[in-house]
Design a protein around this motif. Structure first.
Motif, PDB file in Angstrom:
ATOM      1  N   ASN A 412       4.096   6.681   7.646  1.00 15.16           N
ATOM      2  CA  ASN A 412       4.891   7.903   7.740  1.00 15.16           C
ATOM      3  C   ASN A 412       4.179   9.101   8.365  1.00 15.16           C
ATOM      4  N   LEU A 413       2.885   9.137   8.286  1.00 20.14           N
ATOM      5  CA  LEU A 413       2.188  10.334   8.769  1.00 20.14           C
ATOM      6  C   LEU A 413       1.458  10.128  10.092  1.00 20.14           C
ATOM      7  N   THR A 414       1.345   8.868  10.528  1.00 19.51           N
ATOM      8  CA  THR A 414       0.696   8.659  11.829  1.00 19.51           C
ATOM      9  C   THR A 414       1.682   7.940  12.737  1.00 19.51           C
ATOM     10  N   SER A 415       1.313   7.794  13.995  1.00 14.76           N
ATOM     11  CA  SER A 415       2.230   7.111  14.904  1.00 14.76           C
ATOM     12  C   SER A 415       1.777   5.676  15.150  1.00 14.76           C
ATOM     13  N   ARG A 416       0.893   5.187  14.276  1.00 13.52           N
ATOM     14  CA  ARG A 416       0.395   3.816  14.445  1.00 13.52           C
ATOM     15  C   ARG A 416       1.485   2.787  14.172  1.00 13.52           C
ATOM     16  N   SER A 417       1.388   1.651  14.895  1.00 16.47           N
ATOM     17  CA  SER A 417       2.389   0.580  14.719  1.00 16.47           C
ATOM     18  C   SER A 417       2.077  -0.232  13.465  1.00 16.47           C
ATOM     19  N   LEU A 418       3.083  -0.966  12.998  1.00 13.63           N
ATOM     20  CA  LEU A 418       2.884  -1.774  11.792  1.00 13.63           C
ATOM     21  C   LEU A 418       1.729  -2.777  11.943  1.00 13.63           C
ATOM     22  N   PRO A 419       1.669  -3.531  13.061  1.00 13.97           N
ATOM     23  CA  PRO A 419       0.560  -4.474  13.194  1.00 13.97           C
ATOM     24  C   PRO A 419      -0.801  -3.777  13.171  1.00 13.97           C
ATOM     25  N   GLU A 420      -0.856  -2.600  13.808  1.00 11.10           N
ATOM     26  CA  GLU A 420      -2.138  -1.913  13.836  1.00 11.10           C
ATOM     27  C   GLU A 420      -2.535  -1.446  12.432  1.00 11.10           C
ATOM     28  N   ILE A 421      -1.570  -0.935  11.683  1.00 16.57           N
ATOM     29  CA  ILE A 421      -1.852  -0.508  10.311  1.00 16.57           C
ATOM     30  C   ILE A 421      -2.365  -1.697   9.505  1.00 16.57           C
ATOM     31  N   GLY A 422      -1.684  -2.849   9.664  1.00 17.44           N
ATOM     32  CA  GLY A 422      -2.116  -4.056   8.963  1.00 17.44           C
ATOM     33  C   GLY A 422      -3.574  -4.382   9.275  1.00 17.44           C
ATOM     34  N   ARG A 423      -3.892  -4.298  10.548  1.00 18.01           N
ATOM     35  CA  ARG A 423      -5.253  -4.615  10.980  1.00 18.01           C
ATOM     36  C   ARG A 423      -6.277  -3.699  10.286  1.00 18.01           C
ATOM     37  N   ARG A 424      -5.940  -2.442  10.183  1.00 17.20           N
ATOM     38  CA  ARG A 424      -6.892  -1.489   9.596  1.00 17.20           C
ATOM     39  C   ARG A 424      -7.033  -1.659   8.093  1.00 17.20           C
ATOM     40  N   PHE A 425      -6.116  -2.348   7.486  1.00 13.03           N
ATOM     41  CA  PHE A 425      -6.214  -2.613   6.051  1.00 13.03           C
ATOM     42  C   PHE A 425      -6.668  -4.058   5.838  1.00 13.03           C
ATOM     43  N   GLY A 426      -7.825  -4.378   6.359  1.00 11.73           N
ATOM     44  CA  GLY A 426      -8.419  -5.703   6.141  1.00 11.73           C
ATOM     45  C   GLY A 426      -7.658  -6.820   6.823  1.00 11.73           C
ATOM     46  N   ASN A 427      -7.213  -6.541   8.076  1.00 10.93           N
ATOM     47  CA  ASN A 427      -6.548  -7.578   8.862  1.00 10.93           C
ATOM     48  C   ASN A 427      -5.349  -8.210   8.173  1.00 10.93           C
ATOM     49  N   ARG A 428      -4.538  -7.381   7.570  1.00 10.86           N
ATOM     50  CA  ARG A 428      -3.342  -7.922   6.926  1.00 10.86           C
ATOM     51  C   ARG A 428      -2.208  -8.038   7.937  1.00 10.86           C
ATOM     52  N   ASP A 429      -1.258  -8.857   7.582  1.00 10.90           N
ATOM     53  CA  ASP A 429      -0.115  -9.086   8.454  1.00 10.90           C
ATOM     54  C   ASP A 429       0.841  -7.889   8.405  1.00 10.90           C
ATOM     55  N   HIS A 430       1.597  -7.676   9.505  1.00 11.06           N
ATOM     56  CA  HIS A 430       2.491  -6.512   9.510  1.00 11.06           C
ATOM     57  C   HIS A 430       3.584  -6.630   8.447  1.00 11.06           C
ATOM     58  N   THR A 431       3.921  -7.854   8.047  1.00 15.17           N
ATOM     59  CA  THR A 431       4.938  -8.000   6.988  1.00 15.17           C
ATOM     60  C   THR A 431       4.423  -7.461   5.646  1.00 15.17           C
ATOM     61  N   THR A 432       3.128  -7.544   5.461  1.00 19.50           N
ATOM     62  CA  THR A 432       2.549  -6.959   4.243  1.00 19.50           C
ATOM     63  C   THR A 432       2.739  -5.440   4.241  1.00 19.50           C
ATOM     64  N   VAL A 433       2.587  -4.864   5.422  1.00 21.09           N
ATOM     65  CA  VAL A 433       2.784  -3.403   5.526  1.00 21.09           C
ATOM     66  C   VAL A 433       4.245  -3.056   5.225  1.00 21.09           C
ATOM     67  N   ILE A 434       5.149  -3.833   5.812  1.00 24.22           N
ATOM     68  CA  ILE A 434       6.572  -3.573   5.554  1.00 24.22           C
ATOM     69  C   ILE A 434       6.865  -3.670   4.052  1.00 24.22           C
ATOM     70  N   HIS A 435       6.313  -4.684   3.445  1.00 22.06           N
ATOM     71  CA  HIS A 435       6.517  -4.855   2.002  1.00 22.06           C
ATOM     72  C   HIS A 435       5.998  -3.629   1.234  1.00 22.06           C
ATOM     73  N   ALA A 436       4.809  -3.156   1.614  1.00 19.91           N
ATOM     74  CA  ALA A 436       4.211  -1.992   0.938  1.00 19.91           C
ATOM     75  C   ALA A 436       5.107  -0.764   1.083  1.00 19.91           C
ATOM     76  N   VAL A 437       5.591  -0.543   2.307  1.00 16.72           N
ATOM     77  CA  VAL A 437       6.429   0.631   2.557  1.00 16.72           C
ATOM     78  C   VAL A 437       7.675   0.576   1.676  1.00 16.72           C
ATOM     79  N   LYS A 438       8.303  -0.610   1.619  1.00 12.70           N
ATOM     80  CA  LYS A 438       9.514  -0.750   0.805  1.00 12.70           C
ATOM     81  C   LYS A 438       9.223  -0.514  -0.670  1.00 12.70           C
ATOM     82  N   LYS A 439       8.126  -1.103  -1.112  1.00 15.27           N
ATOM     83  CA  LYS A 439       7.751  -0.985  -2.521  1.00 15.27           C
ATOM     84  C   LYS A 439       7.543   0.489  -2.905  1.00 15.27           C
ATOM     85  N   VAL A 440       6.819   1.202  -2.053  1.00 17.07           N
ATOM     86  CA  VAL A 440       6.528   2.610  -2.370  1.00 17.07           C
ATOM     87  C   VAL A 440       7.810   3.436  -2.366  1.00 17.07           C
ATOM     88  N   GLU A 441       8.662   3.166  -1.408  1.00 17.96           N
ATOM     89  CA  GLU A 441       9.935   3.899  -1.380  1.00 17.96           C
ATOM     90  C   GLU A 441      10.727   3.672  -2.662  1.00 17.96           C
TER      91      GLU A 441
END
Ligand code: ADP
Ligand code: MG
Length: 463
Positions: A412-441
């Motif tokens: 929400n605060l940066t313009s980074r893509s989902l895959p890139e965010i995943g990579r920065r969090f210990g090489n996680r898959d972009h679906t993990t990021v999507i799951h996290a976003v949904k969970k937090v919401e």
């Protein structure tokens, strides 16, 4: 104007009774009897309440300690109240002349001309704000030199440095310190003649004296003072004749070893439109600057002021304000007063959402770009987990939840893509990021305190 005994005034009286009842509950019987019970309601004029008390001493104490509470309780009763003034009961006014008997006699024996001047002299000094005392001034690194110098001047028998030149940005406490010096001197040495005035007022009097060809008397007035304080001298700049007069008065006072205290928004060297000889002379004594306030000092000031309010403001809100409102103390105070009035009105504790809404204008977000690393750092600090756990494979809730929040914030605060965010969090898959976003919401919608946490993080990151 509301006449006494009219229907409106009866209502005001009833409100006053309720306000007193509330205060009694809050401060206890003993304090109530000593300070609040003796206050009487005089009148209400255009939304302004006038209360009266028997002495100047009591008045000062009430203004310092209880006026804010009275105001906010009254506002709860009646939104139309816009001000509360405390006056001294008329019968007592003559008894509390500011002059001592010997001083009055001295003046009386002088000739009439002098007497006239003395009146001017007494009326020339501006009113002092009773809340601007040393004890109400919160000291920290940015203002400790100015504070120490002010105290020194107020407590010294002689003239420790001349002039004392205080400078700093707007709302950082220059006027407060000057008034505090005046209060302190009046208390320690009531016979010393202290004049406090703005440079603008000084100019006004000077121009008036010029018009009435009365400049000699003008000079005399100032030359008879023990302590002269001129606030905001930057306003004198460019006005040639006033500057000249100020300079002469200034020199004369220094030659007679009278204490001068000057304030400005800039250092003597940086004052524009002021003659060189005056600039250098202003810097002869002690030059003390007040630096922009640090986070710690801002928080300290907020905490001190909060204690005097009727409504309590939660600590996380105070921290938030200290983070966000960095410009000056006046704005911090303004924010706090607004929140407290609102909170007493709605009878609820303030939360971050309300703050954001109430202080929209003050918070005009100075939004800046954040990056993923900052987010990971802030989030791990906030939840007290290791920064390395942002990329680790640990799955326990204590680290997994903060990690999800950090992902959510990165989305929400940066313009980074989902895959890139995943990579920065210990090489996680972009679906993990999507799951996290949904969970937090989902959690933000469900759980208020969780939501507040996230909001706080967002605001800290954006400030
Ligand atoms: P300046 O004259 O430098 O523009 P003021 O002295 O008028 O600023 O201060 C603005 C407001 O902030 C006043 O209400 C003052 O009491 C308050 N203030 C400033 N500094 C402090 C401090 N260190 N502790 C408590 N209140 C402060
Ligand atoms: Mg000022």
């Amino acid at each position: 104007m509301v006449e006494a005994n009219s229907k409106d005034f009866t209502e005001i009286q009833a409100q006053w009774a309720t306000v007193r009842g509330r205060i009694r509950q809050k401060i206890g019987d003993a304090q109530f009897k000593s300070w609040i019970k003796i206050i009487s309601l005089k009148e209400c004029v255009d939304g302004k309440i006038i209360l009266s008390v028997p002495s100047a001493f009591i008045r000062t104490r009430i203004i310092e300690q209880y006026l804010d509470i009275i105001k906010s309780y009254w506002l709860v009763q009646n939104l139309k109240i816009n001000d509360i003034e405390i006056v001294i009961t008329e019968d007592n006014r003559s008894k509390i002349s500011t002059k001592s008997p010997s001083e009055i006699k001295k003046v009386e024996t002088k000739n009439k001309e002098y007497h006239k001047q003395d009146d001017i002299f007494n009326s020339i000094s501006s009113d002092l704000d009773t809340r601007f005392t040393f004890s109400n001034f919160i000291v920290g690194k940015p203002n400790e030199l100015a504070f120490a110098a002010a105290r020194r001047v107020a407590e010294s028998k002689d003239v420790p440095f001349n002039p004392l030149f205080l400078y700093g940005g707007v709302g950082l406490g220059k006027t407060h310190l000057m008034h505090a010096i005046a209060h302190e001197i009046k208390e320690r040495k009531p016979l010393r003649r202290v004049i406090y005035m703005s440079a603008e007022k000084f100019m006004y009097y000077f121009i008036k004296a010029l018009r009435f060809k009365n400049t000699v008397a003008f000079k005399e007035q100032f030359r008879n003072v023990d302590v002269l304080m001129i606030d905001d001298v930057q306003f004198i700049s460019g006005k040639d004749s006033t500057q000249e007069e100020f300079f002469h008065t200034f020199n004369a006072l220094i030659d007679q070893n009278k204490q001068l205290i000057i304030s400005a928004d800039k250092s003597p060297q940086d004052l524009e439109g002021i003659e060189e000889r005056m600039r250098s002379r202003l810097g002869w004594g002690l030059v003390a600057d007040i630096h922009p306030l640090t986070y710690e000092l801002r928080l300290g000031i907020l905490q001190a002021k909060e204690e005097k309010l009727a409504a309590s403001i939660p600590p996380n809100i105070l921290e938030f304000l200290a983070h966000k409102i960095t410009s000056n103390v006046r704005e911090l105070e303004g924010a706090l007063n607004r929140l407290s009035a609102f909170s007493s009105l709605v009878g609820r504790e303030i939360n971050l959402d309300m703050v954001q809404d109430l202080l929209k204008d003050l918070l005009k977000s100075s939004q800046r770009k954040v990056n993923i690393e900052e987010i990971q750092k802030k989030v791990s600090q906030h939840f007290n987990v290791k920064m390395s756990d942002m990329s680790s494979s640990r799955r326990s809730r204590t680290v997994a939840r903060p990690r999800q929040i950090a992902m959510y914030l990165s989305k929400n605060l940066t313009s980074r893509s989902l895959p890139e965010i995943g990579r920065r969090f210990g090489n996680r898959d972009h679906t993990t990021v999507i799951h996290a976003v949904k969970k937090v919401e989902e959690l933000r919608n469900k759980d208020d305190s969780f939501d507040e946490d996230v909001q706080l993080l967002i605001r800290m990151l954006e400030s």
